[in-house]
Scaffold this motif. Structure first.
Motif, short mmCIF file in Angstrom:
data_model
loop_
_atom_site.label_atom_id
_atom_site.label_comp_id
_atom_site.label_asym_id
_atom_site.label_seq_id
_atom_site.Cartn_x
_atom_site.Cartn_y
_atom_site.Cartn_z
N VAL A 26 38.61 32.18 47.11
CA VAL A 26 38.31 32.15 45.72
C VAL A 26 37.13 33.09 45.41
CG1 VAL A 26 38.10 31.17 43.47
CG2 VAL A 26 39.61 30.38 44.97
N LEU A 27 36.27 32.67 46.14
CA LEU A 27 34.72 33.34 46.08
C LEU A 27 34.73 34.75 46.82
CD1 LEU A 27 32.12 30.68 47.56
CD2 LEU A 27 32.55 31.46 45.08
N ASP A 28 35.51 34.89 47.90
CA ASP A 28 35.69 36.40 48.51
C ASP A 28 36.33 37.31 47.49
OD1 ASP A 28 34.58 35.91 51.02
OD2 ASP A 28 36.47 34.57 51.34
N TYR A 29 37.41 36.69 46.82
CA TYR A 29 38.13 37.59 45.76
C TYR A 29 37.26 38.09 44.56
CZ TYR A 29 41.70 39.34 42.80
OH TYR A 29 42.62 40.16 41.88
N MET A 30 36.25 37.05 43.86
CA MET A 30 35.50 37.33 42.89
C MET A 30 34.42 38.19 43.48
SD MET A 30 35.64 33.62 40.88
CE MET A 30 34.70 34.57 39.39
N LEU A 31 33.73 37.98 44.92
CA LEU A 31 32.93 38.93 45.20
C LEU A 31 33.83 40.34 45.25
CD1 LEU A 31 30.15 39.47 46.38
CD2 LEU A 31 31.22 38.92 48.69
N GLN A 32 34.73 40.53 45.76
CA GLN A 32 35.58 41.71 45.92
C GLN A 32 35.55 42.66 44.59
OE1 GLN A 32 39.30 41.86 48.46
NE2 GLN A 32 39.89 42.94 46.53
N LYS A 33 35.89 41.64 43.57
CA LYS A 33 36.24 42.45 42.22
C LYS A 33 34.82 42.39 41.36
CE LYS A 33 40.62 42.65 42.18
NZ LYS A 33 41.22 43.76 42.13
N SER A 34 33.52 42.30 42.21
CA SER A 34 32.30 42.49 41.74
C SER A 34 31.97 41.61 40.49
CB SER A 34 32.28 43.88 41.16
OG SER A 34 32.33 45.05 42.28
#
Length: 184
Positions: A26-34
């Motif tokens: 979840v965190l990785d996805y939100m980081l990827q999406k800035s």
């Protein structure tokens, strides 16, 4: 983030704290999406338990931009966890009912990602060495999956697993009584 989305997160806070593990992509996805900065990501990830990570995430995310809610829902879907999928579905429905539906882009599956079912099958398969392939497949029929994602349990040997069984600890942790039963 839209005020109605913030309200949904506040009203669903206990369920999110109990069911969400931000460290599962979840965190990785939100980081990827800035949506999250690297510093925010590191702050959330540094928390010791999934519940504390979720609490920190729920503190930060409502202050983010208008795409934060949808990105969190997408992150839950991409985590490949049934519990996360259920939370995402609930949050999407809550947003729709509140009149603020989200554009969830590629997170519009009708069920959990196939990789989640595949992962569950492969994990269950590690402990199913005594079952034949047909028994194993029939015991997992409730999880949707593609046949090509299933590891065939017909090979001999099926593989090895290493099990670490710690009973006594040299640090401040108490001895783990019952460990002998686990190893039996």
């Amino acid at each position: 983030m839209d005020k109605k989305h913030q309200t949904i997160l506040r009203e669903r806070r206990m369920l999110l704290l109990e069911g969400m593990n931000p460290g599962e992509k979840v965190l990785d996805y939100m980081l990827q999406k800035s949506i999250l900065t690297q510093g925010e990501y590191d702050t959330i990830e540094s928390e010791k338990t999934p519940e504390k990570q979720a609490k920190e995430m729920l503190r930060i995310v409502p202050k983010k931009g208008r795409k934060a809610y949808a990105a969190m829902v997408q992150g839950l879907v991409h985590s490949e966890s049934q519990a996360h999928w259920d939370l995402a579905k609930m949050l999407k429905e809550d947003a729709r009912e509140a009149g603020v539906p989200i554009d969830d882009g590629d997170a519009s599956h009708d069920g959990p990602p196939a990789a989640a079912a595949s992962q569950a099958v492969s994990l269950a398969g590690a402990s199913a060495a005594s079952h034949d392939a047909n028994d194993f497949r029939s015991s997992t029929k409730s999880a949707p999956h593609d046949e090509e994602d299933i590891y065939p349990m017909t090979h001999t040997p099926r593989g090895l697993a290493v099990i670490v069984n710690n009973r006594n600890f040299t640090c401040d942790l108490p001895d783990r009584e019952g460990s002998d039963v686990d190893a039996a």
